[in-house]
Design a protein around this motif. Structure first.
Motif, short mmCIF file in Angstrom:
data_model
loop_
_atom_site.label_atom_id
_atom_site.label_comp_id
_atom_site.label_asym_id
_atom_site.label_seq_id
_atom_site.Cartn_x
_atom_site.Cartn_y
_atom_site.Cartn_z
N SER A 286 -2.65 -12.85 0.99
CA SER A 286 -3.53 -13.55 2.16
C SER A 286 -3.78 -12.87 3.18
O SER A 286 -5.36 -13.75 3.11
N LEU A 287 -4.13 -12.06 3.87
CA LEU A 287 -4.65 -11.24 4.72
C LEU A 287 -5.94 -10.52 4.54
O LEU A 287 -7.37 -11.22 4.35
N VAL A 288 -5.30 -10.09 2.96
CA VAL A 288 -6.02 -9.20 2.28
C VAL A 288 -7.38 -9.91 1.43
O VAL A 288 -8.41 -10.26 1.27
N SER A 289 -7.15 -11.29 0.86
CA SER A 289 -8.19 -12.62 0.21
C SER A 289 -8.80 -12.80 1.12
O SER A 289 -10.16 -12.91 0.53
N GLN A 290 -8.22 -13.23 2.52
CA GLN A 290 -9.38 -13.22 3.87
C GLN A 290 -10.61 -12.44 4.22
O GLN A 290 -11.55 -12.98 4.33
N LEU A 291 -10.32 -10.95 3.90
CA LEU A 291 -11.14 -10.18 4.31
C LEU A 291 -12.32 -10.19 3.54
O LEU A 291 -13.34 -10.23 3.32
N LYS A 292 -11.38 -10.32 1.94
CA LYS A 292 -12.61 -10.25 0.31
C LYS A 292 -13.36 -11.50 0.86
O LYS A 292 -14.37 -11.74 0.23
N ASP A 293 -13.07 -12.59 1.12
CA ASP A 293 -13.68 -14.03 0.77
C ASP A 293 -14.29 -14.30 2.61
O ASP A 293 -15.01 -15.75 2.47
N LYS A 294 -14.78 -13.19 2.93
CA LYS A 294 -15.46 -13.60 4.30
C LYS A 294 -14.57 -14.46 5.13
O LYS A 294 -15.51 -15.56 6.05
N LYS A 295 -13.48 -15.08 5.44
CA LYS A 295 -13.18 -15.81 6.35
C LYS A 295 -12.36 -14.69 7.38
O LYS A 295 -11.58 -15.66 7.74
N ALA B 3 0.04 -6.56 7.82
CA ALA B 3 1.31 -7.26 7.14
C ALA B 3 3.05 -6.94 7.19
O ALA B 3 2.43 -5.63 7.33
N LYS B 4 3.12 -7.70 7.67
CA LYS B 4 4.73 -7.70 7.90
C LYS B 4 5.84 -7.74 6.50
O LYS B 4 6.74 -7.45 6.58
N ASN B 5 4.93 -8.49 5.94
CA ASN B 5 5.65 -8.72 4.18
C ASN B 5 4.72 -9.02 3.64
O ASN B 5 3.35 -9.06 3.63
N ASP B 6 5.39 -8.64 1.73
CA ASP B 6 3.84 -8.39 1.27
C ASP B 6 3.23 -10.64 0.83
O ASP B 6 1.80 -9.77 0.82
N THR B 7 3.30 -11.44 1.17
CA THR B 7 3.18 -12.27 1.44
C THR B 7 1.95 -12.26 2.15
O THR B 7 0.82 -13.15 2.30
N ALA B 8 2.30 -12.19 3.55
CA ALA B 8 1.16 -12.32 4.58
C ALA B 8 0.13 -11.07 4.18
O ALA B 8 -0.97 -11.96 4.33
N HIS B 9 0.89 -9.66 3.94
CA HIS B 9 -0.41 -9.04 3.04
C HIS B 9 -1.48 -9.20 2.24
O HIS B 9 -2.83 -9.66 2.22
N ASN C 29 1.04 -1.37 -0.38
CA ASN C 29 0.39 -0.03 0.33
C ASN C 29 0.89 1.34 -0.37
O ASN C 29 0.39 2.57 0.38
N GLY C 30 1.79 1.09 0.26
CA GLY C 30 2.89 2.67 -0.49
C GLY C 30 3.08 2.92 0.68
O GLY C 30 2.65 2.38 1.97
N VAL C 31 4.06 4.37 0.96
CA VAL C 31 4.35 5.01 2.35
C VAL C 31 3.77 5.19 3.09
O VAL C 31 3.90 5.36 4.24
N ILE C 32 2.64 5.90 2.64
CA ILE C 32 1.57 6.30 3.42
C ILE C 32 0.66 5.02 4.19
O ILE C 32 0.38 5.24 5.36
N ARG C 33 0.75 3.67 3.82
CA ARG C 33 0.01 2.88 4.32
C ARG C 33 0.31 1.27 4.47
O ARG C 33 -0.26 0.53 4.23
N PRO C 34 1.67 1.94 5.24
CA PRO C 34 2.46 0.05 5.50
C PRO C 34 1.41 -0.51 6.13
O PRO C 34 1.77 -0.35 6.48
N GLY C 35 1.60 -1.86 5.59
CA GLY C 35 1.28 -3.00 6.22
C GLY C 35 0.07 -2.65 6.40
O GLY C 35 -1.17 -4.18 6.81
N THR D 59 -6.70 -16.95 9.77
CA THR D 59 -5.71 -17.91 9.72
C THR D 59 -4.60 -17.32 8.78
O THR D 59 -3.95 -16.93 8.44
N HIS D 60 -3.48 -17.96 9.78
CA HIS D 60 -2.10 -17.45 10.22
C HIS D 60 -1.56 -17.91 8.48
O HIS D 60 -1.67 -18.60 7.63
N PRO D 61 -1.24 -16.72 7.95
CA PRO D 61 -0.27 -16.57 6.26
C PRO D 61 0.56 -17.47 5.98
O PRO D 61 0.38 -18.56 4.87
N SER D 62 1.36 -17.92 7.40
CA SER D 62 2.28 -19.36 6.91
C SER D 62 1.89 -20.48 7.84
O SER D 62 2.53 -21.65 6.67
N THR D 63 1.87 -20.70 8.62
CA THR D 63 0.59 -22.20 9.11
C THR D 63 -0.37 -22.54 9.16
O THR D 63 -0.75 -23.81 9.21
#
Length: 303
Positions: free
Chosen positions: A152-161, A144-150, A122-128, A273-277
């Motif tokens: 994953s979390l956005v996808s979960q929000l979108k999919d109502k999970k 989120a602390k990295n792009d992969t986790a970001h 999300n750039g410098v204004i909205r990192p994470g 759901t945790h992005p890695s585990t």
């Protein structure tokens, strides 16, 4: 402001056609449509809107404002943190990310001081930042602390999970123990700073609520989000005529006598759901002192 006229006999998708006509990048066009800098016949639209002959498209390029985001020690209440995600209990009154009028003191300023490994999607204004809660709503928010986790979390929000449960104090006594508000939400045509239940240029919105306690004039409720529209709970509770106590936008016009600045709304439970585990994690944050004081005040008015 630039104006474009669509005169073709066949329809075309708004974002694709305007990208070709304007010379803007498609990502810019899509972003400006979402932010309502691009209007069709004077009204907000969606990027996949099918243009028809006679449509007039206006483009008002947003002014570029240089915001320097600085790290600040805001003593964040960190509920959980690992290499992928951080969960914070945000206090009432704190804005999530810098914006004109709020260049500092935001959650992002605090996160940048606390950790340097935030995702850059999300750039410098909205990192994470993967979701937001209103300035005067307290409670749990994840970043989120990295792009992969970001992603994953956005996808979960979108999919109502994800699980997002709030506590609120509303005006009036809700007679039934549970309920669901299924009503689309869009921008209020009479006040661009507000949202409203409408069929026009709206997105589906679903809120489930459960009564936790009843007082003589008020009700303590838990609200669970199925979708996550701007001001969703506040708009939905106003729509069913039980507005949230202290809400300056959607509440009663009567003077607020409750001991709270802003709406009595708290993000109490957050699960994802945790992005890695792959493990489902759930966090809770008790209501803050001002919310508890409001419960005591409502009780003092009688049951």
């Amino acid at each position: 402001m630039n104006e474009y006229h669509y005169n073709a006999e066949t329809s075309a998708r708004l974002d694709k056609w305007l990208t070709q006509e304007s010379g803007l990048t498609r990502s810019s066009v899509q972003d400006w449509i979402k932010r309502e800098y691009i209007l069709v016949n004077g009204e907000p639209s969606k990027q996949n809107y099918k243009l028809a002959a006679g449509d007039v498209i206006t483009v008002e390029e947003p002014q570029k404002e240089e915001l320097e985001v600085t790290a600040e020690n805001l003593h964040l209440d960190v509920v959980y943190e690992d290499s992928d995600v951080i969960v914070v209990n945000k206090p009432r009154g704190m804005v999530v990310h810098p914006a004109p009028g709020h260049p500092n003191g935001t959650l992002v300023n605090g996160l940048l001081y606390h950790c340097t490994d935030l995702s850059g999607i999300n750039g410098v204004i909205r990192p994470g930042i993967v979701h937001r809660i209103d300035k005067d709503t307290s409670g749990l928010i994840m970043a989120a602390k990295n792009d992969t986790a970001h992603e994953s979390l956005v996808s979960q929000l979108k999919d109502k999970k994800t699980l997002r449960r709030y506590e609120a104090i509303v005006q009036g006594v809700i007679p039934h123990d549970k309920g669901t508000v299924d009503a689309p939400i869009g921008r209020d045509p009479d006040d661009r700073q507000k949202m409203t239940v409408t069929e026009k240029n709206a997105r589906d919105a679903v809120t489930h609520f459960t009564v936790l306690d009843r007082f003589e004039r008020h009700t303590h409720v838990a609200c669970e989000l199925e979708t996550g529209r701007t001001h969703q709970i506040r708009v939905h509770m106003r729509y069913i005529e039980f507005p949230i106590v202290g809400d300056p936008k959607y509440g009663s016009r009567k003077k607020n006598t409750f001991p709270i600045e802003g709406q009595a709304l708290h993000a109490a439970v957050l699960g994802f759901t945790h992005p890695s585990t792959g493990e489902f994690m759930e966090f809770q944050a008790p209501v803050p002192e001002d919310f508890q004081a409001c419960l005591s005040y409502a009780s003092s008015l009688g049951r």
